[in-house]
Design a protein around this motif. Structure first.
Motif, PDB file in Angstrom:
ATOM      1  N   ALA A 251      44.484  50.011  49.240  1.00 13.22           N
ATOM      2  CA  ALA A 251      43.863  49.895  47.920  1.00 13.22           C
ATOM      3  C   ALA A 251      44.031  48.493  47.360  1.00 13.22           C
ATOM      4  O   ALA A 251      43.104  47.939  46.745  1.00 13.22           O
ATOM      5  N   ALA A 252      45.204  47.881  47.550  1.00 13.35           N
ATOM      6  CA  ALA A 252      45.420  46.517  47.077  1.00 13.35           C
ATOM      7  C   ALA A 252      44.507  45.538  47.809  1.00 13.35           C
ATOM      8  O   ALA A 252      44.025  44.558  47.221  1.00 13.35           O
ATOM      9  N   ALA A 253      44.262  45.786  49.081  1.00 12.56           N
ATOM     10  CA  ALA A 253      43.326  44.946  49.838  1.00 12.56           C
ATOM     11  C   ALA A 253      41.914  45.074  49.270  1.00 12.56           C
ATOM     12  O   ALA A 253      41.156  44.101  49.238  1.00 12.56           O
ATOM     13  N   GLU A 254      41.566  46.273  48.795  1.00 13.14           N
ATOM     14  CA  GLU A 254      40.256  46.470  48.166  1.00 13.14           C
ATOM     15  C   GLU A 254      40.164  45.660  46.869  1.00 13.14           C
ATOM     16  O   GLU A 254      39.133  45.043  46.576  1.00 13.14           O
ATOM     17  N   VAL A 255      41.254  45.644  46.086  1.00 15.11           N
ATOM     18  CA  VAL A 255      41.282  44.847  44.855  1.00 15.11           C
ATOM     19  C   VAL A 255      41.181  43.359  45.185  1.00 15.11           C
ATOM     20  O   VAL A 255      40.481  42.597  44.518  1.00 15.11           O
ATOM     21  N   LEU A 256      41.890  42.939  46.227  1.00 12.68           N
ATOM     22  CA  LEU A 256      41.821  41.540  46.664  1.00 12.68           C
ATOM     23  C   LEU A 256      40.385  41.155  47.001  1.00 12.68           C
ATOM     24  O   LEU A 256      39.903  40.084  46.586  1.00 12.68           O
ATOM     25  N   ALA A 257      39.690  41.989  47.758  1.00 11.13           N
ATOM     26  CA  ALA A 257      38.321  41.673  48.149  1.00 11.13           C
ATOM     27  C   ALA A 257      37.422  41.551  46.929  1.00 11.13           C
ATOM     28  O   ALA A 257      36.571  40.648  46.846  1.00 11.13           O
ATOM     29  N   PHE A 258      37.614  42.442  45.954  1.00 13.16           N
ATOM     30  CA  PHE A 258      36.825  42.369  44.725  1.00 13.16           C
ATOM     31  C   PHE A 258      37.129  41.084  43.962  1.00 13.16           C
ATOM     32  O   PHE A 258      36.218  40.371  43.530  1.00 13.16           O
ATOM     33  N   ALA A 259      38.405  40.767  43.790  1.00 14.92           N
ATOM     34  CA  ALA A 259      38.788  39.572  43.043  1.00 14.92           C
ATOM     35  C   ALA A 259      38.286  38.307  43.724  1.00 14.92           C
ATOM     36  O   ALA A 259      37.868  37.350  43.056  1.00 14.92           O
ATOM     37  N   LYS A 260      38.326  38.296  45.044  1.00 15.42           N
ATOM     38  CA  LYS A 260      37.852  37.126  45.784  1.00 15.42           C
ATOM     39  C   LYS A 260      36.370  36.883  45.520  1.00 15.42           C
ATOM     40  O   LYS A 260      35.944  35.737  45.298  1.00 15.42           O
ATOM     41  N   GLU A 261      35.580  37.949  45.487  1.00 15.81           N
ATOM     42  CA  GLU A 261      34.158  37.805  45.192  1.00 15.81           C
ATOM     43  C   GLU A 261      33.944  37.261  43.780  1.00 15.81           C
ATOM     44  O   GLU A 261      33.086  36.393  43.559  1.00 15.81           O
ATOM     45  N   GLU A 262      34.714  37.764  42.822  1.00 13.12           N
ATOM     46  CA  GLU A 262      34.567  37.311  41.440  1.00 13.12           C
ATOM     47  C   GLU A 262      34.952  35.843  41.304  1.00 13.12           C
ATOM     48  O   GLU A 262      34.282  35.073  40.603  1.00 13.12           O
ATOM     49  N   LEU A 263      36.033  35.438  41.951  1.00  9.42           N
ATOM     50  CA  LEU A 263      36.467  34.046  41.877  1.00  9.42           C
ATOM     51  C   LEU A 263      35.473  33.113  42.556  1.00  9.42           C
ATOM     52  O   LEU A 263      35.174  32.021  42.055  1.00  9.42           O
ATOM     53  N   GLU A 264      34.963  33.526  43.693  1.00 14.26           N
ATOM     54  CA  GLU A 264      33.978  32.692  44.392  1.00 14.26           C
ATOM     55  C   GLU A 264      32.730  32.505  43.535  1.00 14.26           C
ATOM     56  O   GLU A 264      32.175  31.396  43.457  1.00 14.26           O
ATOM     57  N   ALA A 265      32.298  33.568  42.857  1.00 11.02           N
ATOM     58  CA  ALA A 265      31.124  33.462  41.991  1.00 11.02           C
ATOM     59  C   ALA A 265      31.401  32.524  40.822  1.00 11.02           C
ATOM     60  O   ALA A 265      30.540  31.722  40.436  1.00 11.02           O
ATOM     61  N   PHE A 266      32.616  32.582  40.271  1.00 11.51           N
ATOM     62  CA  PHE A 266      32.966  31.720  39.137  1.00 11.51           C
ATOM     63  C   PHE A 266      32.972  30.252  39.544  1.00 11.51           C
ATOM     64  O   PHE A 266      32.399  29.396  38.861  1.00 11.51           O
ATOM     65  N   PHE A 267      33.609  29.936  40.671  1.00  7.63           N
ATOM     66  CA  PHE A 267      33.757  28.533  41.060  1.00  7.63           C
ATOM     67  C   PHE A 267      32.464  27.946  41.637  1.00  7.63           C
ATOM     68  O   PHE A 267      32.370  26.727  41.800  1.00  7.63           O
ATOM     69  N   LYS A 268      31.462  28.785  41.895  1.00  2.34           N
ATOM     70  CA  LYS A 268      30.171  28.282  42.346  1.00  2.34           C
ATOM     71  C   LYS A 268      29.249  27.909  41.183  1.00  2.34           C
ATOM     72  O   LYS A 268      28.200  27.312  41.384  1.00  2.34           O
ATOM     73  N   ARG A 269      29.647  28.276  39.959  1.00  2.00           N
ATOM     74  CA  ARG A 269      28.804  28.002  38.799  1.00  2.00           C
ATOM     75  C   ARG A 269      28.721  26.494  38.525  1.00  2.00           C
ATOM     76  O   ARG A 269      29.653  25.779  38.758  1.00  2.00           O
TER      77      ARG A 269
END
Length: 269
Positions: A251-269
């Protein structure tokens, strides 16, 4: 059997994450499991008071601001959890005679804090309107394991957003509860109140931190997972604890994958 909100025992509530809301901090992060949310800021390295100065490493100061009133026993317990998770992971030795400050603010359904206290004048709306659990006060208040897990995750996002201090691994946390003989992931406050046992686990993901692979890809390499927080209350056997621990890792790995997507989207702005 479906839960009150329609989830299966293995389902997380809708995850929400954001970074960069606070202007006066080096980094900030907000994380929520459904309506259970926390906001964190990370500042440093900055000047430290002489009496708290360490000659071999930075001083890590952790502060928890409860939803209401003054910090009490539950706040002190959360501060201890955050110190235990982040002190071994942050590169404190790289900044002797300096201060790193981590501040976590608990949020709750329907909570509308004064904007200036959180985002220097910008309007903040959290949780989003689609969260429908807002209503009666949580039976366990801010002491739920889900609230503690959200605080850990918000702090991780804040530290990553700051980028001023290296981390040897990235921690993410989840909560579980044993209700009527069944292990439930990311329990609601009502489920935690009815549980015979409650659990909180955080796993730090990185490369070269342990001998056991976590099955995640981090920057092109397989991420390993190290258990950095394990807490339990209630009546349970060793087998039940082990099952909860193993369940939490995926479950923590699932949270990590979600957070990674959110961070990547933020830093691409």
């Amino acid at each position: 059997m479906p839960r009150a909100d329609g989830r299966t025992p293995h389902d997380l509530r809708p995850l929400r994450a954001s970074v960069g809301e606070l202007d006066r901090a080096d980094g900030s992060g907000r994380f929520a499991f459904g309506p259970v949310a926390a906001l964190a800021s990370f500042t440093g390295p900055i000047e430290v008071r002489i009496r708290e100065e360490r000659v071999d490493a930075a001083t890590l100061e952790v502060v928890h601001r409860p939803l209401e009133g003054i910090a009490g026993t539950s706040s002190r317990a959360l501060v201890s959890t955050l110190e235990g998770v982040f002190a071994p992971l942050l590169a404190l030795q790289a900044f002797p005679r300096a201060l790193l400050q981590l501040v976590v603010q608990s949020l709750a359904p329907g909570y509308a804090p004064h904007p200036a206290s959180l985002s220097d004048g910008r309007q903040v709306s959290w949780p989003p309107a689609e969260f429908t659990e807002a209503g009666a006060a949580a039976p366990l208040g801010a002491s739920t394991f889900a609230a503690r897990a959200a605080a850990v995750n918000a702090a991780t996002l804040a530290a990553l957003h700051a980028g001023s201090v290296g981390m040897r691994a990235v921690p993410f946390a989840v909560a579980l509860a044993a209700v009527d003989g069944e292990l439930l992931l990311d329990p609601s406050a009502d489920e935690e109140a009815a549980a015979t046992a409650r659990f909180g686990f955080a796993w730090a993901f990185g490369t070269g931190i342990s001998s056991a692979a976590g099955g995640m890809q981090l920057d092109g390499e397989e991420a390993e997972a190290e258990l950095v927080w394990a807490e339990a209350e209630g009546e349970f056997s060793k087998d039940e604890f082990d099952a909860a621990r193993d369940f939490s890792r995926a479950a923590a790995a699932e949270v990590l994958a979600f957070a990674k997507e959110e961070l990547e989207a933020f830093f691409k702005r």
